[in-house]
Write a protein that holds these residues in place. Structure first.
Motif, PDB file in Angstrom:
ATOM      1  N   GLU A 154       0.821  -1.214   0.000  1.00 23.15           N
ATOM      2  CA  GLU A 154       0.000   0.000   0.000  1.00 23.15           C
ATOM      3  C   GLU A 154       0.855   1.266   0.000  1.00 23.15           C
ATOM      4  OE1 GLU A 154      -3.297   0.302  -0.401  1.00 23.15           O
ATOM      5  OE2 GLU A 154      -3.208  -1.856  -0.784  1.00 23.15           O
ATOM      6  N   PHE A 155       1.920   1.275   0.776  1.00 23.12           N
ATOM      7  CA  PHE A 155       2.784   2.453   0.805  1.00 23.12           C
ATOM      8  C   PHE A 155       3.575   2.609  -0.490  1.00 23.12           C
ATOM      9  CE2 PHE A 155       2.255   2.790   5.471  1.00 23.12           C
ATOM     10  CZ  PHE A 155       2.145   4.172   5.576  1.00 23.12           C
ATOM     11  N   ALA A 156       3.748   1.500  -1.236  1.00 25.08           N
ATOM     12  CA  ALA A 156       4.518   1.553  -2.487  1.00 25.08           C
ATOM     13  C   ALA A 156       3.699   2.086  -3.657  1.00 25.08           C
ATOM     14  CB  ALA A 156       5.048   0.150  -2.822  1.00 25.08           C
ATOM     15  N   ARG A 157       2.393   2.226  -3.485  1.00 22.21           N
ATOM     16  CA  ARG A 157       1.564   2.741  -4.578  1.00 22.21           C
ATOM     17  C   ARG A 157       1.934   4.197  -4.864  1.00 22.21           C
ATOM     18  NH1 ARG A 157      -2.433  -0.845  -5.661  1.00 22.21           N
ATOM     19  NH2 ARG A 157      -3.022  -2.322  -3.984  1.00 22.21           N
ATOM     20  N   PRO A 158       2.001   4.588  -6.136  1.00 23.07           N
ATOM     21  CA  PRO A 158       2.386   5.972  -6.499  1.00 23.07           C
ATOM     22  C   PRO A 158       1.531   7.023  -5.820  1.00 23.07           C
ATOM     23  CG  PRO A 158       2.376   4.566  -8.436  1.00 23.07           C
ATOM     24  CD  PRO A 158       1.802   3.742  -7.328  1.00 23.07           C
TER      25      PRO A 158
END
Length: 287
Positions: free
Chosen positions: A236-240
């Motif tokens: 989730e934190f890696a989503r742009p």
């Protein structure tokens, strides 16, 4: 493992543990110190421990054997030297100086097991900034001996020492292992103490018998649910669209970036454990 016991050393090569401590100190009688040292040098040189870190607990520098232990181990290059009864930062530096002939990959681990070490735990941890110091190992039996404390279920008398030591280790970026559990017949008590150590923040637990390994491994290994949630947080934190977001709602929980770091650490530990298990299952990989 007692360094005077050849069978124990051989068995250590196949145990499902992360590190093997070959003990030249408390587990070896004075009359056997020299022969045990020779046996350890031969065992480390022979290898065969696979992914397991090989750590040698030496005798203290205030004994007739400590300096000789360090000198004998320089050529065989164990993963770490474990120094007993370290009480000050100067003690750390003395061991570090004697380890000058060792390659950089050989770390210094130290026992935190004296009353003085607890009061000087911050300066001891700070010594890691310019020495090989990499880990604390709690010597809970010796702390009890020095302070006349009683080792009871829950370890009430040791809670301040354990908490301070973990905090100091984290401050300095050190690994830290909890002390041993003495009752080999009390599996439930061992499990409870492992869970307590995990709650305190210890990286693992030192053990005195192979029968304790499975319980400790289960207690300190991430659960499937923890791994799944950690991977979800990372995703989730890696989503742009979340690149500049400080807090997210993940699976009904509010998660900050500090939790992201914890999740990344948990996943990294899981990957190491998986690799170790795969290596242990492959014949012919004990190097």
């Amino acid at each position: 493992m007692p360094a005077s016991n050849a069978k124990a050393i051989e068995k250590a090569r196949s145990l499902a543990c992360d590190a093997v401590i070959l003990d030249l100190e408390d587990a070896v009688a004075p009359s056997e110190k020299d022969s045990a040292r020779s046996r350890v040098v031969g065992a480390v040189q022979a290898g065969g421990f696979g992914y397991r870190q090989v750590v040698v607990r030496i005798n203290g520098l205030d004994t007739p054997w400590g300096a000789a232990d360090i000198a004998a181990l320089a050529d065989v290059q164990p993963d770490a030297i474990l120094a007993p009864k370290v009480s000050t930062a100067d003690d750390v530096r003395r061991y570090d100086a004697l380890m000058a002939p060792f390659p950089a990959r050989t770390h210094l681990w130290i026992m935190i097991e004296t009353a003085r070490s607890i009061f000087r735990i911050e300066e001891i941890a700070d010594a890691a900034s310019n020495t090989r110091l990499a880990a604390f190992v709690m010597g809970t039996n010796d702390i009890c001996k020095e302070t006349n404390a009683r080792m009871t279920n829950g370890r009430a008398a040791l809670l301040p020492q354990l908490s301070l030591s973990v905090s100091a280790a984290r401050m300095a970026g050190l690994a830290i292992m909890d002390g041993v559990y003495n009752d080999l017949q009390d599996a439930a008590g061992l499990e409870e103490e492992c869970c307590q150590g995990l709650e305190f923040g210890f990286d693992g637990k030192t053990l005195i018998h192979p029968s304790q390994i499975a319980i400790a491994n289960e207690a300190f290994s991430p659960t499937a649910a923890e791994i799944e949630f950690a991977r979800l947080v990372i995703t989730e934190f890696a989503r742009p669209e979340n690149a500049s977001v400080g807090v997210l709602r993940v699976d009904g929980k509010m998660v900050e970036r500090l939790h992201l770091q914890q999740c990344e650490r948990l996943v990294a530990i899981t990957e190491i454990l998986t690799r170790n298990a795969q290596e242990a299952a492959m014949p012919g990989r004990q190097v």
